[in-house]
Motif scaffolding. Structure first.
Motif, PDB file in Angstrom:
ATOM      1  N   UNK A 189       0.854  -1.438  -0.017  1.00 58.13           N
ATOM      2  CA  UNK A 189       0.118   0.006   0.089  1.00 58.13           C
ATOM      3  C   UNK A 189       1.135   1.152   0.344  1.00 58.13           C
ATOM      4  N   UNK A 190       1.268   2.155  -0.737  1.00 59.33           N
ATOM      5  CA  UNK A 190       1.965   2.744  -1.551  1.00 59.33           C
ATOM      6  C   UNK A 190       1.501   4.466  -1.789  1.00 59.33           C
ATOM      7  N   UNK A 199       6.346   4.572   0.917  1.00 57.81           N
ATOM      8  CA  UNK A 199       6.225   5.595   0.702  1.00 57.81           C
ATOM      9  C   UNK A 199       7.234   5.933  -0.177  1.00 57.81           C
ATOM     10  N   UNK A 200       7.119   5.821  -1.597  1.00 59.25           N
ATOM     11  CA  UNK A 200       7.110   6.942  -2.490  1.00 59.25           C
ATOM     12  C   UNK A 200       7.751   7.900  -2.588  1.00 59.25           C
ATOM     13  N   UNK A 201       8.990   8.872  -2.572  1.00 60.10           N
ATOM     14  CA  UNK A 201       8.689  10.176  -2.021  1.00 60.10           C
ATOM     15  C   UNK A 201      10.025  11.076  -2.793  1.00 60.10           C
ATOM     16  N   UNK A 202       9.160  12.113  -3.345  1.00 62.12           N
ATOM     17  CA  UNK A 202      10.603  13.171  -4.309  1.00 62.12           C
ATOM     18  C   UNK A 202      10.171  14.229  -3.368  1.00 62.12           C
ATOM     19  N   UNK A 203      11.688  14.400  -2.532  1.00 57.22           N
ATOM     20  CA  UNK A 203      11.299  15.823  -1.483  1.00 57.22           C
ATOM     21  C   UNK A 203      11.020  15.202   0.293  1.00 57.22           C
ATOM     22  N   UNK A 204      10.791  14.538   0.317  1.00 56.00           N
ATOM     23  CA  UNK A 204      10.343  14.300   1.634  1.00 56.00           C
ATOM     24  C   UNK A 204       9.370  15.082   2.681  1.00 56.00           C
ATOM     25  N   UNK A 205       8.328  14.977   1.482  1.00 53.37           N
ATOM     26  CA  UNK A 205       7.417  16.015   1.610  1.00 53.37           C
ATOM     27  C   UNK A 205       6.046  14.990   2.586  1.00 53.37           C
ATOM     28  N   UNK A 206       6.305  13.647   1.874  1.00 51.89           N
ATOM     29  CA  UNK A 206       5.312  12.441   2.403  1.00 51.89           C
ATOM     30  C   UNK A 206       5.579  11.539   3.846  1.00 51.89           C
ATOM     31  N   UNK A 230       3.120   6.025  10.946  1.00 50.20           N
ATOM     32  CA  UNK A 230       4.489   5.812  10.498  1.00 50.20           C
ATOM     33  C   UNK A 230       5.772   4.412  10.708  1.00 50.20           C
ATOM     34  N   UNK A 231       5.654   4.927  11.912  1.00 48.25           N
ATOM     35  CA  UNK A 231       6.585   3.064  12.055  1.00 48.25           C
ATOM     36  C   UNK A 231       5.591   1.876  11.926  1.00 48.25           C
ATOM     37  N   UNK A 232       4.857   1.863  10.726  1.00 46.72           N
ATOM     38  CA  UNK A 232       4.003   0.713  10.795  1.00 46.72           C
ATOM     39  C   UNK A 232       4.307   0.314   9.064  1.00 46.72           C
ATOM     40  N   UNK A 233       5.813   1.670   8.331  1.00 47.74           N
ATOM     41  CA  UNK A 233       5.957   1.188   7.186  1.00 47.74           C
ATOM     42  C   UNK A 233       7.357   0.687   7.060  1.00 47.74           C
TER      43      UNK A 233
END
Length: 528
Positions: free
Chosen positions: A145-146, A224-231, A243-246
């Protein structure tokens, strides 16, 4: 191991009028005319739809300009060139063809145009399509689940549809308020993807869209697929338990990777992360070759500038700076470079560029491009000294390199020229041209080559597969580089496009070099 498995799975509203008193058709001419009209009916109908959309856009532009001329009592700032309509998409009630409402885009009715954009991009993304076909039957991302937070373009759409084909469930938002292609976002929403993005978002809209991807009923993301770290930043700050379940984070930008290393150093990174930005297939191809082409496209589209003879300063001589400087030099610009790193500065000198400090040359610069990844590289002090007509833009991911905030003061006037182009006017009449309000100019004002995005997207997809399927304990709570074998695999997927044939090592040669005949062919410390 993964690569072996994949290998095996092979504008005018005028009307045409005929003056029948001056020109009369013969019967034969009339029949021929009807036949031609019949053959072209489909394209004429399409032209009418396109014309109607353009006329609507013109009317919206006229309305925006008529309402945007009032001057704030506290400032002479008259508004920027961000894309906007009368109604915020968040206030609209839209449904796709299946009745779904789990999305927020500018206009779902433009989906057909976006689908054509995606189809064009697919033709120039052979490596990613090959990866999709080889791994689709295995579904290596079933259960993933991305959350995606990247630029939303036709090329990104191909990546999203690839991840879906490999079994993933995704929700997506934009990492830049100006880079979203509205028609593509509509096409993705029509296809059933939960997508929250439109061109010209406000800062509040931006964070709202990311939040909609993270926090929704019955949804617990695990990648998480991020570009810039905002998510990553928003989830860690607002939803720490989630977040800890990622299971893993994949980050593709200099800015986002820097944030991850900071989190790791401070002990706040509680999940493994993959640094895709520093993989060879990203940094050498996306950062260098893509920027070498897209900087010219962005500057031409926005300013119609003639490059020959222009004095240009490129701030930063990393891979992005190298690409920009090389392209502009090739078209006759006199290019200078600013650098903090003596190694990069020496590279610039050896490439024929003069290394300067910005305060030494800012008075005579015609074009200034930032690509350092730093903050406040170009401050108000420098811009006060620039000559009239100087073009200022940013090729780094973050909008912090140019101190745009210092330009929003009562003594300066902002004048919209065209989309993403603003004149900043000083009291004495001097004006500079600011592009995309200091945000990433190539994706805000033009586009990037689909082929290069195919390389980067292939790298991202493999990184997601690797992190998601890795056995417990392989990756700790730290930042990792993409395994060299995967880098080489992504490159190999794209070689057939050029009819390129690799030479194979024989046993004696492989033994002499101390290599496996199938790679990896370079140690991790090798500098390409």
């Amino acid at each position: 191991m993964l690569s072996k498995k994949l290998h095996s799975k092979h504008s005018s509203d005028s009307q045409v009028r005929f003056d029948m008193t001056e020109k009369v058709m013969t019967m034969g001419e009339e029949e021929a005319f009807k036949m031609r009209a019949g053959r072209k009916r489909h394209s004429v109908q399409l032209d009418k739809r396109i014309t109607q959309q353009l006329l609507q856009a013109d009317r919206r532009s006229s309305n925006a300009s008529s309402t945007g001329d009032s001057v704030d009592s506290l400032s002479s700032y008259t508004g920027s060139s961000s894309e906007g309509e009368d109604v915020n998409p968040r206030e609209k009630v839209q449904k796709n063809g299946k009745g779904g409402t789990d999305f927020c885009v500018r206009n779902i009715e433009s989906a057909a145009f976006g689908r054509r954009e995606i189809e064009i991009a697919e033709q120039e993304m052979p490596g990613l399509i090959a990866l999709r076909r080889r791994a689709e039957s295995d579904k290596p991302l079933v259960g993933a689940k991305i959350i995606g937070c990247t630029h939303i373009t036709a090329q990104t759409a191909v990546l999203m549809e690839t991840l879906s084909a490999l079994g993933a469930t995704i929700r997506w938002a934009a990492c830049n308020i100006y880079s979203t292609q509205n028609e593509v976002a509509a096409a993705l929403a029509e296809a059933g993807f939960p997508i929250f993005a439109w061109k010209g978002e406000t800062e509040e809209d931006f964070w709202w869209c990311i939040d909609k991807c993270i926090n929704t009923d019955g949804w617990q993301p695990n990648m998480i697929l991020d570009d810039g770290g905002d998510a990553t930043h928003l989830m860690l700050k607002r939803y720490p338990a989630m977040f800890n379940m990622i299971k893993g984070i994949v980050e593709e930008s200099v800015t986002g990777v820097h944030r991850l290393y900071q989190l790791s150093k401070s002990g706040k990174l509680t999940v493994p992360a993959m640094n895709v930005n520093d993989s060879v297939t990203k940094t050498k191809f996306d950062n260098l070759y893509s920027c070498r082409e897209s900087i010219l496209d962005a500057l031409k589209r926005t300013t119609d500038v003639m490059f020959g003879g222009k004095q240009v300063v490129v701030c930063g001589y990393g891979e992005v700076g190298k690409g920009c400087a090389s392209a502009l030099k090739g078209l006759g610009c006199s290019v200078m470079v600013t650098e903090i790193d003596p190694i990069c500065a020496l590279q610039a000198c050896m490439d024929g560029f003069r290394v300067v400090r910005l305060d030494e040359v800012c008075r005579q610069v015609d074009i200034l491009i930032t690509c350092s990844g730093n903050k406040n590289v170009v401050t108000r002090t420098f811009m006060d000294r620039m000559k009239t007509g100087c073009i200022v833009c940013n090729m780094g991911h973050s909008n912090t390199e140019i101190d745009v905030g210092s330009l929003r003061t009562p003594d300066l006037t902002w004048e919209k020229v065209r989309s993403q182009v603003d004149h900043i006017i000083w009291p004495d009449g001097k004006r500079i041209i600011l592009l995309a309000e200091g945000r990433l100019v190539n994706l805000s004002c033009s586009s990037v080559p689909s082929f290069v995005v195919s390389i980067t997207a292939g790298t991202q997809a493999l990184a997601l597969i690797e992190l998601y399927n890795a056995p417990a304990g392989r990756y700790k709570q730290d930042v990792y580089l993409l395994p060299k074998k995967m880098d080489e695999y992504v490159a190999s997927l794209h070689l057939p496009t050029f009819d390129a044939h690799l030479t194979e090592l024989n046993d004696e040669q492989a033994k002499y070099l101390g290599l496996n005949k199938t790679g990896p062919f370079k140690p991790n410390y090798y500098r390409y």
